[in-house]
Design an enzyme around this catalytic site. Structure first.
Site, PDB file in Angstrom:
ATOM      1  N   ASP A   1       0.858  -1.185   0.000  1.00 30.32           N
ATOM      2  CA  ASP A   1       0.000   0.000   0.000  1.00 30.32           C
ATOM      3  C   ASP A   1       0.892   1.232   0.000  1.00 30.32           C
ATOM      4  O   ASP A   1       2.122   1.111  -0.032  1.00 30.32           O
ATOM      5  CB  ASP A   1      -0.966  -0.012   1.200  1.00 30.32           C
ATOM      6  CG  ASP A   1      -2.325   0.574   0.814  1.00 30.32           C
ATOM      7  OD1 ASP A   1      -2.349   1.733   0.364  1.00 30.32           O
ATOM      8  OD2 ASP A   1      -3.347  -0.121   0.935  1.00 30.32           O
TER       9      ASP A   1
ATOM     10  N   HIS B   1      -2.757   3.312  -4.646  1.00 35.64           N
ATOM     11  CA  HIS B   1      -2.168   2.790  -3.397  1.00 35.64           C
ATOM     12  C   HIS B   1      -0.760   2.257  -3.638  1.00 35.64           C
ATOM     13  O   HIS B   1      -0.383   1.214  -3.118  1.00 35.64           O
ATOM     14  CB  HIS B   1      -3.061   1.680  -2.811  1.00 35.64           C
ATOM     15  CG  HIS B   1      -4.328   2.214  -2.200  1.00 35.64           C
ATOM     16  ND1 HIS B   1      -4.350   2.890  -1.007  1.00 35.64           N
ATOM     17  CD2 HIS B   1      -5.621   2.191  -2.635  1.00 35.64           C
ATOM     18  CE1 HIS B   1      -5.602   3.248  -0.717  1.00 35.64           C
ATOM     19  NE2 HIS B   1      -6.388   2.845  -1.695  1.00 35.64           N
TER      20      HIS B   1
ATOM     21  N   GLU C   1      -9.683   3.006  -5.392  1.00 36.70           N
ATOM     22  CA  GLU C   1      -9.229   4.359  -5.055  1.00 36.70           C
ATOM     23  C   GLU C   1      -8.011   4.791  -5.875  1.00 36.70           C
ATOM     24  O   GLU C   1      -6.955   5.099  -5.317  1.00 36.70           O
ATOM     25  CB  GLU C   1      -8.926   4.435  -3.550  1.00 36.70           C
ATOM     26  CG  GLU C   1     -10.165   4.134  -2.712  1.00 36.70           C
ATOM     27  CD  GLU C   1      -9.898   4.108  -1.211  1.00 36.70           C
ATOM     28  OE1 GLU C   1     -10.808   4.483  -0.458  1.00 36.70           O
ATOM     29  OE2 GLU C   1      -8.797   3.711  -0.786  1.00 36.70           O
TER      30      GLU C   1
HETATM   31  C1  TNX Z   1     -10.992   1.908   1.831  1.00 35.49           C
HETATM   32  S1  TNX Z   1     -11.684  -0.924   0.918  1.00 35.49           S
HETATM   33  C2  TNX Z   1      -9.905   1.245   1.321  1.00 35.49           C
HETATM   34  C3  TNX Z   1      -8.710   1.045   2.150  1.00 35.49           C
HETATM   35  C4  TNX Z   1      -8.835   1.719   3.488  1.00 35.49           C
HETATM   36  C5  TNX Z   1     -10.242   1.500   4.016  1.00 35.49           C
HETATM   37  C6  TNX Z   1     -10.456   2.053   5.374  1.00 35.49           C
HETATM   38  C7  TNX Z   1     -10.683  -0.472  -0.108  1.00 35.49           C
HETATM   39  C8  TNX Z   1     -10.663  -1.280  -1.268  1.00 35.49           C
HETATM   40  N1  TNX Z   1      -9.918   0.616   0.106  1.00 35.49           N
HETATM   41  O1  TNX Z   1      -7.564   1.484   1.464  1.00 35.49           O
HETATM   42  O2  TNX Z   1      -7.890   1.199   4.343  1.00 35.49           O
HETATM   43  O3  TNX Z   1     -11.156   2.103   3.137  1.00 35.49           O
HETATM   44  O4  TNX Z   1     -11.684   1.629   5.902  1.00 35.49           O
END
Ligand code: TNX
Length: 550
Positions: free
Chosen positions: A200, A270, A334
């Site tokens: 990450d 990420h 994301e």
């Molecule tokens: C969303 S769930 C994210 C993570 C974070 C999380 C915190 C997802 C695919 N991505 O990177 O840690 O929310 O709740």
């Protein structure tokens, strides 16, 4: 006669005679978590489990022997009774483990208990393993001279084939020993998939021999934000990674417990840890830093640079050698498109590939589809399949990709309609980094925010009966996630997942007709004792364990 002499005589009698002092013998209870599909009480005397009870396995069957050892250790841990393992086919008054290919279902099992013994049967070693989990959870917790096992027939099989639990080892690093203890928890709850989040923005956690800077540089952040991104930093370098050898050890530890480890390398977003190590793979060329705060960041892999795909393929090739799982998780969540919009190479790729905005989705969103498909193609050529977070649906991805639906269940349902396999892991029910207690507890409970109490998890229906059969078939299971931004130590991790894993286990295993929350809460009580006896740190606040209205 002195009281000491009396109690000594009664102790002697209890040891010598199997019938003495058996009034206080505790009884096993087969109504464990997850609740077996069928428990039919049988007429007749119960079986008396004693230290002299052998666990009988076929001679020369290594796997069955290992399972017998597992059962022996679990029974000892629960009851203090240390059983012996025997390969004598004529062993009497035994717990017999045997394969029987007439039992339908690759994870199904049957347990028959009568006065003469306990017979455990399954078509596979996995089925035997789940029977062992049921038996161990049925045992009372304490130290006894015998346990009464009521006569019964138990026939059981899981509802879903994918029963997962995730652990984020990137935001905070967890030791190999802890990862094993976490895997033990999966086994206790009849889960079969460990989703290991090992890269990450805040850290790269797996050794890749071809790209040593990933761990030399990418596994260490120079400092970490304190609290909730409050602009206060601890000024302490934080790092850690798993060697390939350690990762292999985890894979085989899990495999012995019929758990598949699916590694996740999250891309194209990420990725700041990788970009810090190899800045030429980003759109701007950096410099970048392994991220000290939590959130979503604009710098992602450049989709216009072929070198990115070479490096990713090389990394995946090394991973494939460590992890034999059918699936490799490629993340996909994301990934802001800001850099791609401004990057000449990404724009060139969009033109070269004839990618256009469509259905309200920008060309850059579709470019992520190109990215995903290109990575998938490589993995398919190696005989593996991809899982991605539901954002990957925004590109035009192949039907062969499995979707992990985290932003609610709607994306997952749409994907299942469109013919993708789907795993449900919605934030609303499955985010174990969210609090399990009401708002006033949040600060104490080290959570990121959000509220996912026990009954909420329990209410998750991954594959509603209202769906057409063809769609339902594509929903292969459910998973909960433990993101670790705020989970800085092992006890916190245990607190966050326990007892919520118990509720998830019934979502994954038990059929809808058998599920009932009040009944679950009753059955949770002995499981709480077991967590504690095993040395875990569950959340045991009365609020969580009670029946609450919210
Ligand atoms: C969303 S769930 C994210 C993570 C974070 C999380 C915190 C997802 C695919 N991505 O990177 O840690 O929310 O709740």
């Amino acid at each position: 006669m002195s009281i000491y002499l009396l109690s000594f005589i009664s102790y002697l009698l209890s040891v010598i005679s199997p019938f003495a002092a058996e009034n206080d013998v505790p009884q096993a209870d087969y109504r464990v978590i997850p609740l077996p599909q069928q428990i039919a009480p049988a007429k007749g005397e119960p079986f008396m489990l004693r230290a002299t009870t052998p666990i009988a396995v076929p001679a020369g069957d290594e796997v069955m022997l290992r399972h017998a050892e597992f059962l022996r250790d679990a029974v000892e841990q629960s009851t203090g009774l240390r059983l012996n393992i025997s390969t004598d086919r004529r062993a009497r008054l035994a717990i017999r483990l045997q394969l029987n290919n007439k039992i339908q279902g690759s994870e199904a099992y049957k347990i028959l208990v009568n006065a003469k013994g306990i017979t455990v049967e399954a078509a596979t070693a996995a089925g035997i393993f789940y029977a062992i989990q049921t038996l161990r959870k049925a045992m009372p917790q304490g130290c006894f001279t015998a346990v009464t096992m009521p006569a019964a027939t138990i026939a059981d099989a899981p509802r879903f084939s994918y029963r997962g639990m995730h652990l984020d080892c990137a935001r905070h690093f967890f030791s190999i020993d802890f990862v094993k203890r976490y895997i033990d928890l999966l086994a206790l709850h009849n889960m079969n998939t460990f989703h290991w989040h090992i890269s990450d923005d805040q850290g790269w956690r797996i050794e890749i021999k071809r790209y040593p800077r990933l761990t030399e540089v990418g596994s260490i952040r120079s400092h970490t934000v304190v609290g909730r991104n409050a602009h206060i930093f601890d000024q302490t370098p934080y790092g850690g990674f798993y060697t390939q050898e350690q990762a292999r050890d985890i894979v085989s530890y899990a495999a012995e417990r019929h758990i598949t480890v699916i590694p996740e390398i999250d891309m194209p977003g990420h990725m700041l840890a990788l970009l810090t190590a190899y800045p030429e793979l980003g759109c701007t060329g950096g410099p970048y830093a392994v991220e000290p705060t939590w959130g979503v960041f604009d710098d992602i892999l450049c989709a216009g640079n072929d070198r990115v795909f070479t490096v990713i393929n090389d990394i995946l090739d090394e991973l494939i050698n460590i992890f034999p799982s059918k699936y490799i998780h490629i993340g996909g969540d994301e990934a802001p498109k800001k850099r791609w919009e401004q990057c000449p190479r990404c724009q060139q790729r969009i033109r070269d590939e004839g990618i256009t905005a469509k259905d309200g989705l920008s060309a850059e969103m579709k470019l992520q589809g190109y990215f995903t498909n290109r990575v998938e193609k490589h993995l398919l050529s190696r005989g593996r399949s991809i899982i991605g977070w539901d954002e990957i649906l925004e590109g035009d991805i192949n039907q062969s990709a499995t979707i992990m639906s985290w932003r609610g269940t709607e994306g997952g349902l749409r994907a299942a309609h469109a013919g993708h396999d789907v795993i449900m892991a919605p934030t609303s029910h499955c985010y174990f980094d969210y609090s399990q207690e009401p708002e006033d507890y949040w600060e104490r409970a080290f959570t990121i925010g959000g509220f996912v109490p026990l009954d909420k998890i329990y209410s998750l229906e991954p594959a509603p009966a209202t769906l057409p059969e063809a769609t339902r078939r594509h929903i292969i299971g459910a998973q909960a996630n433990l993101w670790s931004e705020y989970i800085t130590c092992e006890q916190m991790a245990e607190y966050q997942v326990l007892p919520r894993m118990a509720a998830l286990a019934e979502v994954q295993w038990t059929t809808l007709e058998r599920k009932q929350f009040d009944d679950f809460l009753q059955r949770l009580q002995p499981l709480m004792l077991r967590y504690q006896a095993l040395g875990y740190h569950p959340c045991s606040s009365p609020w969580v364990l009670g029946k609450n209205e919210h």
